[in-house]
Design a protein around this motif. Structure first.
Motif, mmCIF file in Angstrom:
data_model
loop_
_atom_site.group_PDB
_atom_site.id
_atom_site.type_symbol
_atom_site.label_atom_id
_atom_site.label_comp_id
_atom_site.label_asym_id
_atom_site.label_seq_id
_atom_site.Cartn_x
_atom_site.Cartn_y
_atom_site.Cartn_z
ATOM 1 N N PRO A 67 0.807 -1.227 0.000
ATOM 2 C CA PRO A 67 0.000 0.000 0.000
ATOM 3 C C PRO A 67 0.839 1.275 0.000
ATOM 4 C CG PRO A 67 -0.875 -1.570 1.575
ATOM 5 C CD PRO A 67 0.427 -2.113 1.120
ATOM 6 N N ILE A 68 1.931 1.279 0.752
ATOM 7 C CA ILE A 68 2.800 2.460 0.772
ATOM 8 C C ILE A 68 3.342 2.741 -0.628
ATOM 9 C CG2 ILE A 68 4.988 3.377 1.636
ATOM 10 C CD1 ILE A 68 4.459 1.855 4.231
ATOM 11 N N MET A 69 3.765 1.698 -1.301
ATOM 12 C CA MET A 69 4.303 1.845 -2.648
ATOM 13 C C MET A 69 3.243 2.400 -3.602
ATOM 14 S SD MET A 69 5.877 -1.143 -5.098
ATOM 15 C CE MET A 69 4.288 -1.954 -5.213
ATOM 16 N N TYR A 76 2.847 10.685 -6.976
ATOM 17 C CA TYR A 76 3.923 11.487 -7.565
ATOM 18 C C TYR A 76 4.104 11.239 -9.058
ATOM 19 C CZ TYR A 76 5.047 12.872 -2.845
ATOM 20 O OH TYR A 76 4.970 13.423 -1.579
ATOM 21 N N LEU A 77 3.578 10.127 -9.572
ATOM 22 C CA LEU A 77 3.643 9.903 -11.020
ATOM 23 C C LEU A 77 2.552 10.670 -11.759
ATOM 24 C CD1 LEU A 77 4.445 6.089 -11.503
ATOM 25 C CD2 LEU A 77 5.868 8.034 -12.150
ATOM 26 N N MET A 154 -2.151 3.078 4.847
ATOM 27 C CA MET A 154 -2.352 3.992 3.734
ATOM 28 C C MET A 154 -2.815 5.364 4.200
ATOM 29 S SD MET A 154 -3.969 1.556 0.803
ATOM 30 C CE MET A 154 -3.592 2.729 -0.471
ATOM 31 N N LEU A 155 -3.683 5.398 5.190
ATOM 32 C CA LEU A 155 -4.144 6.686 5.706
ATOM 33 C C LEU A 155 -3.001 7.444 6.375
ATOM 34 C CD1 LEU A 155 -7.607 5.624 7.154
ATOM 35 C CD2 LEU A 155 -7.218 7.260 5.299
ATOM 36 N N ALA A 156 -2.139 6.715 7.090
ATOM 37 C CA ALA A 156 -0.996 7.362 7.744
ATOM 38 C C ALA A 156 -0.054 7.969 6.709
ATOM 39 C CB ALA A 156 -0.256 6.351 8.614
ATOM 40 N N VAL A 157 0.237 7.206 5.651
ATOM 41 C CA VAL A 157 1.114 7.720 4.594
ATOM 42 C C VAL A 157 0.453 8.899 3.891
ATOM 43 C CG1 VAL A 157 2.243 7.157 2.404
ATOM 44 C CG2 VAL A 157 2.243 5.497 4.264
#
Length: 285
Positions: A67-69, A76-77, A154-157
């Motif tokens: 999920p982080i990836m 950013y892409l 995912m929410l944290a990131v």
């Protein structure tokens, strides 16, 4: 010598006889333990699923690193190209990518079921005096923990890189709760494939063939208004589109009655249809 041995054996039998009678009376006098309830049996199998994660922590890779990836890569892409800035795009993207990630990891339920079948574990489950669907429901309940962990990561990131939900904590919790309900229902599809197919590789292959088109042909990444008319017709009626819209609106502080109704309706339909098919296969396999 033979006579002495015989007398000794007879004496042992006479001494053992009262003990055997007392033991028999004790066992007969005891009441049978009550049969476990459906909830108790399901929670026990859910705990078993969580213990498997404890002993093989590498299983959490798909709900942490993956999920982080996804969040970082798509933000950013595509953020600058699609929304002008990553700050604006993350507000639209994160609820959708959250839906996509959790829906994608539901397929591992079917893989776990298939693995236990090939190892013969389910033969033992079928002989136990328990509620018949308990093993299946237990798998799904255990995987809910994985969905919660993936959502939290995912929410944290997202919060770190700029996601700010207008709905606050309650809106986020409502969106995650809806996603968990849908994921629980959607997992029944993969339990069916886990029973139907012969190997876990087959389960993963079929799952990816279903999940990838379903998640990418939705409004997870972009607004479907930019798509061709024939594609909009499919995307606008996709269960993933309804779910992503509902989660996105709840986190934004709105109350999307139509999207909520569609999402819960899809979840109920999937659970009823594929739950029935799964249990039929389980009873006959």
């Amino acid at each position: 010598m033979s006579t002495a041995t015989t007398k000794t054996e007879l004496a042992d039998v006479e001494l053992a006889a009262p003990d055997a009678e007392r033991l028999s009376a004790l066992l007969v006098g005891l009441e049978r333990p009550p049969r476990p309830s459906a909830l108790s049996a399901s929670l026990t199998f859910g705990w078993r699923a969580m213990l498997k994660i404890k002993h093989v922590p590498e299983q959490l890779f798909d709900v942490t690193a993956f999920p982080i990836m996804l969040v970082l890569m798509y933000t950013y892409l595509f953020g600058g190209a699609l929304a002008g800035s990553t700050q604006e795009y993350i507000q639209f993207l994160l609820p959708g990518i959250l839906v996509m990630s959790v829906v994608m990891i539901t397929m591992y339920t079917g893989v776990s079921v298939n693995t236990d079948i090939t190892k013969g574990v389910f033969d033992r489950f079928r002989t136990l005096p328990i509620w018949r669907p308990a093993p299946m429901v237990g798998y799904l309940l255990g995987d809910v923990l994985r969905y919660v962990l993936a959502s939290a990561v995912m929410l944290a990131v997202g919060m770190i890189i700029g996601f700010r939900p207008d709905g606050g904590v309650l809106g986020v919790l409502a969106g995650v709760a809806l996603l968990l309900v849908f994921a629980f229902a959607f997992s029944w599809i993969w339990t069916m494939f886990g029973l139907l197919l012969r190997t876990e590789k087959s389960v993963m292959g079929v799952s990816m063939m279903v999940i990838f088109p379903l998640t990418f042909l939705s409004n997870v990444f972009v607004d479907p208004k930019t798509m061709p008319g024939w594609l909009q017709a499919f995307v606008n009626n996709s269960p993933i589109t309804h779910l992503a819209t509902a989660v996105r609106e709840l986190m934004a502080g709105n109350w999307p009655a139509s999207a909520l109704a569609w999402s819960l309706g899809w979840a109920g339909l999937i659970m009823v249809v594929f739950g029935a098919v799964t249990m039929r296969l389980y009873n006959r396999k």
